[in-house]
Design an enzyme around this catalytic site. Structure first.
Site, PDB file in Angstrom:
ATOM      1  N   SER A  50      -2.973  -7.895   2.729  1.00  0.00           N
ATOM      2  CA  SER A  50      -3.177  -7.816   4.183  1.00  0.00           C
ATOM      3  C   SER A  50      -3.593  -9.161   4.765  1.00  0.00           C
ATOM      4  CB  SER A  50      -4.241  -6.770   4.519  1.00  0.00           C
ATOM      5  OG  SER A  50      -3.850  -5.517   4.049  1.00  0.00           O
TER       6      SER A  50
ATOM      7  N   ARG B  46      -1.736  -5.696  -8.692  1.00  0.00           N
ATOM      8  CA  ARG B  46      -0.527  -6.490  -8.450  1.00  0.00           C
ATOM      9  C   ARG B  46      -0.309  -7.524  -9.526  1.00  0.00           C
ATOM     10  NH1 ARG B  46      -2.923  -7.715  -2.694  1.00  0.00           N
ATOM     11  NH2 ARG B  46      -4.602  -7.933  -4.182  1.00  0.00           N
TER      12      ARG B  46
ATOM     13  N   LYS C  69     -16.837  -7.361   5.178  1.00  0.00           N
ATOM     14  CA  LYS C  69     -16.075  -8.267   6.037  1.00  0.00           C
ATOM     15  C   LYS C  69     -15.810  -7.621   7.401  1.00  0.00           C
ATOM     16  CE  LYS C  69     -12.576  -6.651   2.846  1.00  0.00           C
ATOM     17  NZ  LYS C  69     -11.678  -6.927   1.773  1.00  0.00           N
TER      18      LYS C  69
ATOM     19  N   HIS D   1       0.843  -1.206   0.000  1.00  0.00           N
ATOM     20  CA  HIS D   1       0.000   0.000   0.000  1.00  0.00           C
ATOM     21  C   HIS D   1       0.879   1.258   0.000  1.00  0.00           C
ATOM     22  CE1 HIS D   1      -3.024  -2.678   2.315  1.00  0.00           C
ATOM     23  NE2 HIS D   1      -3.573  -2.452   1.143  1.00  0.00           N
TER      24      HIS D   1
HETATM   25  O1  PNS Z   1      -9.042  -2.903   0.184  1.00  0.00           O
HETATM   26  P1  PNS Z   1     -10.304  -3.367  -0.465  1.00  0.00           P
HETATM   27  O2  PNS Z   1     -11.112  -4.201   0.517  1.00  0.00           O
HETATM   28  O3  PNS Z   1     -10.054  -4.084  -1.769  1.00  0.00           O
HETATM   29  O4  PNS Z   1     -11.165  -2.061  -0.795  1.00  0.00           O
HETATM   30  C1  PNS Z   1     -12.442  -2.151  -1.403  1.00  0.00           C
HETATM   31  C2  PNS Z   1     -13.173  -0.789  -1.328  1.00  0.00           C
HETATM   32  C3  PNS Z   1     -13.316  -0.365   0.108  1.00  0.00           C
HETATM   33  C4  PNS Z   1     -12.392   0.241  -2.102  1.00  0.00           C
HETATM   34  C5  PNS Z   1     -14.581  -0.975  -1.994  1.00  0.00           C
HETATM   35  O5  PNS Z   1     -15.241  -2.027  -1.374  1.00  0.00           O
HETATM   36  C6  PNS Z   1     -15.431   0.294  -1.899  1.00  0.00           C
HETATM   37  O6  PNS Z   1     -15.223   1.239  -2.613  1.00  0.00           O
HETATM   38  N1  PNS Z   1     -16.420   0.292  -0.966  1.00  0.00           N
HETATM   39  C7  PNS Z   1     -17.314   1.400  -0.771  1.00  0.00           C
HETATM   40  C8  PNS Z   1     -18.712   1.062  -1.308  1.00  0.00           C
HETATM   41  C9  PNS Z   1     -18.819   1.352  -2.798  1.00  0.00           C
HETATM   42  O7  PNS Z   1     -18.661   2.473  -3.253  1.00  0.00           O
HETATM   43  N2  PNS Z   1     -19.096   0.297  -3.587  1.00  0.00           N
HETATM   44  C10 PNS Z   1     -19.271   0.455  -5.030  1.00  0.00           C
HETATM   45  C11 PNS Z   1     -18.029   0.095  -5.817  1.00  0.00           C
HETATM   46  S1  PNS Z   1     -18.104  -1.599  -6.267  1.00  0.00           S
END
Ligand code: PNS
Length: 162
Positions: free
Chosen positions: A130, A92, A43, A19
């Site tokens: 993570s 990645r 989660k 990150h």
């Molecule tokens: O680190 P992660 O878990 O891959 O991050 C995912 C994240 C938090 C960026 C994604 O789940 C998100 O944007 N959540 C907010 C809800 C949202 O806007 N969802 C629509 C996009 S699919």
């Protein structure tokens, strides 16, 4: 001229060197980078929102154009509320692509002005996430090459309490 602001959203449970690599690359491209911790994850995170924010704050201390925030709800709504023009996501490997592509297109459908910028971390972090770090820490595996010392310390403390 408009300041170029990017959001780097994620769970950051916890932040890793992968990150941090992406944050540094993004900070070379944008005037301001906001690392945005998602509060409403599907989660259950190991670390609380405050703990995740605190670990990121410590990790970005020497990057003046980067700050940390957290958000609830849709990413595009949060992005609009702070005037960000772009969303940063790390890619990645090819295996990341499908989910990331879907998310980028959904975000663009929700807000046609939202640009997703994919950045590749250094290849030494291409297999790092993570979940792997948490798994290693749970079984006393070495994590010091994957996370900064303050994150390692908090991981070990958390695992001791579990
Ligand atoms: O680190 P992660 O878990 O891959 O991050 C995912 C994240 C938090 C960026 C994604 O789940 C998100 O944007 N959540 C907010 C809800 C949202 O806007 N969802 C629509 C996009 S699919």
């Amino acid at each position: 001229m408009t300041r170029k602001i990017a959001i780097y959203p994620g769970s950051f449970d916890p932040i890793t060197y992968g990150h941090i690599d992406i944050i540094k690359r993004a900070s070379l491209l944008f005037d301001e980078v906001i690392v945005a911790v998602a509060r409403n994850l599907g989660k259950t995170p190991l670390f609380s929102e405050e703990e995740r924010v605190g670990m990121i704050e410590e990790a970005i201390r020497e990057l003046p154009s980067v700050r940390v925030d957290s958000f609830n709800g849709l990413l595009v709504d949060y992005a609009r509320s702070i005037g960000a023009q772009a969303v940063i996501r790390g890619l990645r490997a090819v295996s990341d692509f499908e989910y990331e592509f879907q998310m980028a297109l959904v975000n663009r459908k929700l807000d046609e002005h939202m640009i997703t910028v994919f950045l590749m971390p250094h290849e030494k972090y291409s297999y790092l996430n993570s979940s792997i770090v948490k798994e290693l820490a749970r079984f006393n595996g070495e994590v010091s090459c994957f996370v900064p010392p303050h994150v390692e310390k908090q991981l070990l403390e958390k695992m001791r309490k579990k």
